[in-house]
Scaffold this motif. Structure first.
Motif, PDB file in Angstrom:
ATOM      1  N   UNK A  39       0.770  -1.034   0.038  1.00  0.00           N
ATOM      2  CA  UNK A  39       0.079   0.055   0.089  1.00  0.00           C
ATOM      3  C   UNK A  39       0.961   1.207  -0.052  1.00  0.00           C
ATOM      4  N   UNK A  40       2.065   1.274   0.800  1.00  0.00           N
ATOM      5  CA  UNK A  40       2.778   2.551   0.898  1.00  0.00           C
ATOM      6  C   UNK A  40       3.603   2.803  -0.609  1.00  0.00           C
ATOM      7  N   UNK A  41       3.987   1.644  -1.306  1.00  0.00           N
ATOM      8  CA  UNK A  41       4.522   1.677  -2.462  1.00  0.00           C
ATOM      9  C   UNK A  41       3.690   2.178  -3.483  1.00  0.00           C
ATOM     10  N   UNK A  46       2.311   7.692  -8.446  1.00  0.00           N
ATOM     11  CA  UNK A  46       1.252   8.558  -8.977  1.00  0.00           C
ATOM     12  C   UNK A  46       0.720   7.784 -10.157  1.00  0.00           C
ATOM     13  N   UNK A  47       1.504   7.024 -10.984  1.00  0.00           N
ATOM     14  CA  UNK A  47       1.029   6.109 -12.336  1.00  0.00           C
ATOM     15  C   UNK A  47       0.173   5.128 -11.923  1.00  0.00           C
ATOM     16  N   UNK A 101      -5.462   5.622  -1.204  1.00  0.00           N
ATOM     17  CA  UNK A 101      -6.584   6.614  -1.865  1.00  0.00           C
ATOM     18  C   UNK A 101      -6.313   5.914  -3.495  1.00  0.00           C
ATOM     19  N   UNK A 102      -6.007   4.829  -3.847  1.00  0.00           N
ATOM     20  CA  UNK A 102      -6.223   4.273  -5.330  1.00  0.00           C
ATOM     21  C   UNK A 102      -7.462   3.444  -5.076  1.00  0.00           C
ATOM     22  N   UNK A 212      -7.791   9.577  -7.041  1.00  0.00           N
ATOM     23  CA  UNK A 212      -7.585   9.645  -5.736  1.00  0.00           C
ATOM     24  C   UNK A 212      -8.378  10.646  -4.805  1.00  0.00           C
ATOM     25  N   UNK A 213      -8.419  11.637  -5.275  1.00  0.00           N
ATOM     26  CA  UNK A 213      -9.347  12.764  -4.444  1.00  0.00           C
ATOM     27  C   UNK A 213     -10.845  12.099  -4.339  1.00  0.00           C
TER      28      UNK A 213
END
Length: 262
Positions: A39-41, A46-47, A101-102, A212-213
């Motif tokens: 999850x951190x990675x 952003x891609x 957030x993905x 993501x937002x």
């Protein structure tokens, strides 16, 4: 032994729980650390625009390893130590996965039991194989949902259905899961991953930053007041209006062409 395998397919990451010999159990192994690291990675890249989570073998996840629970009988392992072990152990998965957030699609290939069901509820969209079953079965082994299931499951199926599942521990099949809203669709086993991929591709066709937002607003909307969410939405919208993807989308509409997002 590695618990999670990662496959990158363009803007999509496929995560597979790959310990079928333990029915993809989430305890007694490195599952927690690997979920947090994955999850951190993903969050930092952003891609990545969509994630698919599934299980290898015939079972999605059996949840906690019941055989491993025998160690709690040791008098030296006090309630305080057990509580802290949950905090620093399996509870790190909902903190990492639910708040990722993905967008995450859960492709449930077989039984999702106990913490395995709760894991599915941490995802945004759930697609089930016809062979999938679901059980909030903690009561059957004399424990409570220690991984946030009492918070997650009612948000997926409503309080009454969640209470029925949690108080009885009874399993439900894929058809009943569809009827109560636990999953959004049920497909043949051989079509499961293709269906998840097709949906992930439709999601990934949209601007990643705005996606993501949008997910963050949906998550916050489950607990924030309307006024708080409106304020947050205004701030995010101000950011969105200044993105290159928004400019591209508007110009593509005006020029009557397909948008080309970064």
């Amino acid at each position: 032994m590695t618990f999670l395998t990662h496959i990158r397919e363009g803007a999509i990451v496929v995560l597979t729980m790959d310990q079928p010999q333990t029915r993809n159990a989430l305890t007694g192994n490195t599952a927690v650390d690997e979920f947090v690291q994955a999850c951190d990675a993903i969050r930092a890249d952003a891609s990545v625009k969509a994630v698919i989570l599934t299980g290898a073998g015939r079972v999605f996840s059996s949840g906690g390893n019941v055989k491993d629970m025998q160690r709690f009988f040791d008098d030296a392992l006090t309630p305080d130590r057990i509580r802290e072990e949950y905090r620093q152990g399996i509870q790190r998965i909902p903190r990492a996965l639910y708040h990722l957030d993905v967008p995450v699609i859960c492709a449930i290939n077989g039984p999702a039991i106990g913490a395995g069901l709760d894991l599915a509820c941490m995802c945004d969209i759930r697609i089930a194989s016809e062979t999938a079953t679901f059980a909030e079965s903690f009561v059957r082994v004399g424990i409570v949902p220690g991984d946030g299931g009492a918070w997650l499951l009612p948000r997926a199926v409503g309080m009454a259905k969640a209470a029925e599942m949690a108080f009885t521990g009874d399993p439900i099949d894929a058809r009943e899961a569809l009827a109560c809203g636990l999953v959004s669709r049920v497909v043949a086993p051989e079509a499961l991953l293709d269906t998840a991929r097709a949906l992930a591709q439709r999601i990934a066709a949209n601007p990643g930053a705005v996606m993501r937002m949008t997910k963050r607003l949906l998550r916050e909307g489950q607990q924030a007041s309307l006024e708080s969410l409106l304020e947050m939405s205004a701030g995010y919208q101000a950011i969105a209006h200044k993105t290159a993807d928004h400019r591209e989308a508007v110009m593509a509409f005006v020029e009557k062409r397909a948008a080309r997002f970064g």
